[in-house]
Design a protein around this motif. Structure first.
Motif, PDB file in Angstrom:
ATOM      1  N   HIS A  98      31.273 -67.017  53.821  1.00  0.00           N
ATOM      2  CA  HIS A  98      30.225 -67.519  54.711  1.00  0.00           C
ATOM      3  C   HIS A  98      29.189 -66.415  54.933  1.00  0.00           C
ATOM      4  O   HIS A  98      29.536 -65.311  55.370  1.00  0.00           O
ATOM      5  N   ASP A 100      26.883 -65.882  57.166  1.00  0.00           N
ATOM      6  CA  ASP A 100      26.774 -65.382  58.535  1.00  0.00           C
ATOM      7  C   ASP A 100      27.991 -64.530  58.898  1.00  0.00           C
ATOM      8  O   ASP A 100      27.862 -63.509  59.583  1.00  0.00           O
ATOM      9  N   THR A 126      35.567 -68.891  54.481  1.00  0.00           N
ATOM     10  CA  THR A 126      35.750 -70.103  55.282  1.00  0.00           C
ATOM     11  C   THR A 126      35.804 -71.311  54.351  1.00  0.00           C
ATOM     12  O   THR A 126      35.305 -71.254  53.221  1.00  0.00           O
ATOM     13  N   GLU A 131      31.707 -74.083  60.575  1.00  0.00           N
ATOM     14  CA  GLU A 131      30.924 -73.310  61.532  1.00  0.00           C
ATOM     15  C   GLU A 131      31.771 -72.129  61.990  1.00  0.00           C
ATOM     16  O   GLU A 131      32.992 -72.128  61.814  1.00  0.00           O
ATOM     17  N   ARG A 144      35.418 -73.267  62.820  1.00  0.00           N
ATOM     18  CA  ARG A 144      35.471 -74.666  63.252  1.00  0.00           C
ATOM     19  C   ARG A 144      34.960 -75.528  62.122  1.00  0.00           C
ATOM     20  O   ARG A 144      33.867 -75.300  61.592  1.00  0.00           O
TER      21      ARG A 144
END
Length: 253
Positions: A98, A100, A126, A131, A144
């Motif tokens: 991911h 981020d 992820t 998220e 999530r």
């Protein structure tokens, strides 16, 4: 929030160390307490080893039964941290790094004079479409994806992730609880408690016996989403206990 629908959740604890007894789980209690405040009832807890097939099977069973599923453990930097892979497989999606999460970890380690090694980069992986759940403690975020929440195994890190999620989940009315205690054998007050529940629909009474200082007693916990119903039930049971000759201690013994 709806006061009528009962929202439910399950916790899947992942880790050989829990099953071996080397580590004692603390996450279930804090997640259950947090869920009560969110108006969500914890209905089931499972513990599985670090075996991908077993994690996948448990996740799919729990996702089919409950509104929310929380996993704890298995999202670190080592080879046996396979939760992300198992979640992705259960959902039928791929695994990505991911962007981020990678940026968060880069900043975290740079601020501490370290670097983002390949092992540490595993904590940025992820399921595709996920998220992030902020993690103020160690940088590595939780995950999530839909109604599935992938949390850390370390309790104080999970606590921070729960704090970040507070108010973000749809739920019902939070539970209200009140405790009283008496030096009363359970068997002698069982009918009294049963009558209390029957006369006050919507209130559940939990009875928790103990043996202390050579005496037998019990604490009684009254739970409902309606504070007035709880108060009325407590008052009725208190009166009945006192009429039967048992002194009552508010807050429990």
């Amino acid at each position: 929030m709806s006061d009528e629908r009962i929202w439910t959740a399950a916790v899947l604890v992942i880790g050989d160390e829990i099953l071996s007894g080397r580590t004692q789980d603390k996450n279930v209690a804090q997640i259950a307490t947090w869920l009560d405040v969110q108006g969500i009832r914890l209905r089931e807890v499972r513990i599985v080893p670090d075996v991908e097939d077993e994690i996948v099977d448990a996740l799919n069973a729990l996702r089919a039964r409950y509104d929310y599923v929380f996993t704890t453990g298995g999202i670190g930097p080592t080879h046996d941290d396979i939760t992300v892979d198992a979640v992705a497989r259960a959902l039928g999606v791929g695994v990505i790094v991911h962007p981020d999460a990678r940026a968060i970890l880069e900043r975290y380690y740079a601020a501490r004079g370290g670097e983002l090694t390949e092992a540490r980069l595993r904590m940025a992986r992820t399921p595709e479409g996920a998220e992030l759940i902020p993690n103020r403690m160690s940088g590595a975020p939780g995950i999530r994806i839909g109604n599935l929440f992938v949390m850390a195994g370390v309790p104080h890190i999970t606590a921070g992730m729960l704090d970040a999620l507070t108010g973000a989940l749809e739920g019902g009315a939070p539970l209200v609880a009140h405790t009283i205690g008496a030096w009363a054998p359970e068997s002698e007050v069982a009918d009294l408690l049963r009558a209390g529940e029957k006369d006050h629909p919507g209130v559940a009474i939990g009875s928790y016996p103990f043996f202390r200082d050579g005496r037998v007693g019990a604490n009684f916990v009254f739970r409902s989403t309606d504070a007035e119903r709880v108060a009325a039930c407590v008052a009725a049971v208190r009166t009945a206990l006192e009429a039967a000759g048992y002194a009552v201690t508010d807050g429990g013994i």
